[in-house]
Design a protein around this motif. Structure first.
Motif, PDB file in Angstrom:
ATOM      1  N   ASP A  23      -5.692   6.612   2.560  1.00  0.00           N
ATOM      2  CA  ASP A  23      -5.203   7.852   1.987  1.00  0.00           C
ATOM      3  C   ASP A  23      -3.852   8.262   2.534  1.00  0.00           C
ATOM      4  O   ASP A  23      -2.991   8.704   1.811  1.00  0.00           O
ATOM      5  CB  ASP A  23      -6.210   8.971   2.222  1.00  0.00           C
ATOM      6  N   THR A  24      -3.668   8.121   3.816  1.00  0.00           N
ATOM      7  CA  THR A  24      -2.370   8.452   4.361  1.00  0.00           C
ATOM      8  C   THR A  24      -1.733   7.163   4.831  1.00  0.00           C
ATOM      9  O   THR A  24      -2.405   6.251   5.294  1.00  0.00           O
ATOM     10  CB  THR A  24      -2.489   9.407   5.570  1.00  0.00           C
TER      11      THR A  24
ATOM     12  N   VAL B  90      -2.820   5.213  -7.999  1.00  0.00           N
ATOM     13  CA  VAL B  90      -2.359   5.608  -6.672  1.00  0.00           C
ATOM     14  C   VAL B  90      -3.329   5.063  -5.621  1.00  0.00           C
ATOM     15  O   VAL B  90      -4.545   5.211  -5.758  1.00  0.00           O
ATOM     16  CB  VAL B  90      -2.272   7.138  -6.557  1.00  0.00           C
ATOM     17  N   ARG B  91      -2.798   4.410  -4.612  1.00  0.00           N
ATOM     18  CA  ARG B  91      -3.653   3.918  -3.537  1.00  0.00           C
ATOM     19  C   ARG B  91      -3.582   4.830  -2.326  1.00  0.00           C
ATOM     20  O   ARG B  91      -4.562   5.084  -1.655  1.00  0.00           O
ATOM     21  CB  ARG B  91      -3.251   2.499  -3.139  1.00  0.00           C
ATOM     22  N   SER B  92      -2.386   5.314  -2.058  1.00  0.00           N
ATOM     23  CA  SER B  92      -2.229   6.250  -0.945  1.00  0.00           C
ATOM     24  C   SER B  92      -1.045   7.147  -1.237  1.00  0.00           C
ATOM     25  O   SER B  92      -0.170   6.793  -2.027  1.00  0.00           O
ATOM     26  CB  SER B  92      -2.002   5.484   0.359  1.00  0.00           C
TER      27      SER B  92
ATOM     28  N   THR C 297       5.177   9.193   1.498  1.00  0.00           N
ATOM     29  CA  THR C 297       5.057   7.735   1.407  1.00  0.00           C
ATOM     30  C   THR C 297       3.802   7.404   0.619  1.00  0.00           C
ATOM     31  O   THR C 297       2.742   7.999   0.840  1.00  0.00           O
ATOM     32  CB  THR C 297       4.958   7.114   2.819  1.00  0.00           C
ATOM     33  N   ALA C 298       3.926   6.493  -0.311  1.00  0.00           N
ATOM     34  CA  ALA C 298       2.809   6.238  -1.221  1.00  0.00           C
ATOM     35  C   ALA C 298       2.744   4.762  -1.581  1.00  0.00           C
ATOM     36  O   ALA C 298       3.748   4.060  -1.583  1.00  0.00           O
ATOM     37  CB  ALA C 298       2.960   7.075  -2.480  1.00  0.00           C
ATOM     38  N   ALA C 299       1.540   4.326  -1.899  1.00  0.00           N
ATOM     39  CA  ALA C 299       1.364   2.966  -2.400  1.00  0.00           C
ATOM     40  C   ALA C 299       0.614   3.033  -3.711  1.00  0.00           C
ATOM     41  O   ALA C 299      -0.262   3.870  -3.894  1.00  0.00           O
ATOM     42  CB  ALA C 299       0.586   2.128  -1.379  1.00  0.00           C
ATOM     43  N   VAL C 300       0.996   2.184  -4.626  1.00  0.00           N
ATOM     44  CA  VAL C 300       0.356   2.187  -5.943  1.00  0.00           C
ATOM     45  C   VAL C 300      -0.009   0.769  -6.347  1.00  0.00           C
ATOM     46  O   VAL C 300       0.560  -0.196  -5.871  1.00  0.00           O
ATOM     47  CB  VAL C 300       1.296   2.776  -7.023  1.00  0.00           C
TER      48      VAL C 300
END
Lengths: 251, 251
Positions: free
Chosen positions: A10-11, A75-77, A122-125
């Motif tokens: 999540d983070t 969205v992953r995170s 910051t994000a991962a998809v």
DNA sequence: CGGTTAGTTGAAGGTCTTCAACATAGGTGG
DNA sequence: CCACCTATGTTGAAGACCTTCAACTAACCG
């Protein structure tokens, strides 16, 4: 070249550097993202078309309005903000997307993205190329159905926002958003009562059709009523029932 | 027993009593409803699943919120209003559907209709059973793609309404609705400048997040400015550019 | 033709916005 | 590491826009 990524989390604050492949089968968000009655063989096929090569920095765009539409994204995170820019340059936030949620589907109709999407942190998809998804959907009726449902879900959610904007006061709108975020946190097994807002007051106001000042005043009011504890972006829901009453959405 | 219906037409005021079958191939709305690159053989297959047995009287419901979701519907004649009822009994109009337009897709996500739909005037619809549509879609990639696009289109339209409600004044909202109706009329080769509103002032207000009184005042103002001629439900756009400016949607 | 529903108009009031000033947080370079 | 600077958030006062309440008029329907 395939980039091996860390496990979805999540983070992005605690990046796991172990080099092993995430896949839909082992992703802990799959109950949110793909609540499918898919055979494990099917999941493998779906997994094969998904690309996980897109870590985004804060403020970085995932796509922009009128970009060619190629993919939808899970969205992953992190958190993604979707927004449109009106012709006189104003921004309209159309949604906030949390881990497990899927965005970009508004681009299907015109083969061009109807909104922009940028990372609030910051994000991962996971990128899901739509052409592949379409092909796979003709072979897997369950997958086709799932995507029909996802699209339909987006419609019903937009309709709820329409109702909120049309009928509810500033207090009710903000309360409803807090409850929404709370519920989405709970679904990811995070605290329903304590969380950090990933978006600014401007974004909240923009999403809810209010000015920053009004949002700020609503938070102050809620704090005075001991419904919420607000410390900048840190939120604690002190009185969930009170918040529910304040949202006045019935249900 | 198959009921043979009259040719689709925009108003039910002049019902043709000739007894011949309408089909998608000869329907004059098909360029709006199914702008598909379908082989004529494909169109026949689609045609076979569509049921045209639903003429609706004014005020009659096509479906109600939380009814089992079975079908989506294409409007052949008349106008359908879609609306949700909030838990405190208020109504939120979510859309007006004119001939050639498709409604009911918000029911896919939960297998139950998310809104109610009722006829604002005598109306005819084509019922498209969703289960059949799904099956056919796996066989006809073009059809699958078309329905993905239709769903996506509904999303982008809802987003436009969200922006309208969030950012625009009463004048701008009413102007935008008039332009929308005008444009949809034009698409059906009807007058873009003269038409009869099928919905009441209450419905307009409800859709646009305004009270009846405000809607009425806006119409009066527009009339005073010689932008519109308003005679109850009869509308004439006297100054299209002026209306466009008033809508202030840019583009 | 009467009664009901739908639409218009006016006056007062409320809620949110605007404008302005200030406070706090976050990031950068000295 | 602190100082500074900018971006973000808060609070107050005045004003705008839409709503509410009320009365009236016009259309619709049996």
């Amino acid at each position: 070249m395939t980039i091996h990524l860390t496990r979805a989390q999540d983070t992005a604050s605690n990046p796991c550097t172990h080099d092993y492949q995430v896949n839909c089968g082992n992703c802990r968000l799959n109950s949110i993202c793909l609540p499918l009655a898919l055979e494990s063989d099917d999941i493998q096929q779906l997994d094969d078309i998904i690309q996980r090569s897109k870590p985004l920095q804060k403020h970085q765009h995932l796509y922009r309005e009128s970009d060619d539409f190629q993919s939808v994204y899970a969205v992953r995170s992190g958190t993604i903000k979707a927004y449109k820019t009106t012709d006189d340059g104003q921004e309209q936030v159309t949604g906030f997307y949390f881990p497990g949620e899927i965005l970009g589907m508004d681009g299907i109709s015109n083969n061009a993205h109807a909104s922009s999407a940028k990372a609030l942190e910051t994000a991962a998809v996971c990128e899901i190329p739509f052409a592949s998804l379409e092909k796979l959907s003709t072979l897997m009726p369950n997958l086709q159905r799932h995507f029909f449902k996802l699209l339909s879900r987006e419609i019903t959610e937009d309709q709820q926002l329409i109702t909120l904007l049309s009928k509810n006061s500033a207090d009710e709108r903000v309360a409803a958003l807090m409850l929404s975020i709370s519920g989405r946190n709970a679904r990811r097994k995070l605290s329903a009562t304590q969380f950090r807002l990933p978006m600014s007051r401007v974004d909240i106001g923009n999403y809810l059709g209010l000015t920053v000042e009004t949002v700020s005043r609503v938070f102050s009011r809620m704090q005075k009523m001991d419904v919420l504890r607000v410390d900048n972006k840190e939120i604690e829901i002190l009185n969930p029932q009170g918040l529910q009453d304040m949202a006045n959405l019935g249900s």
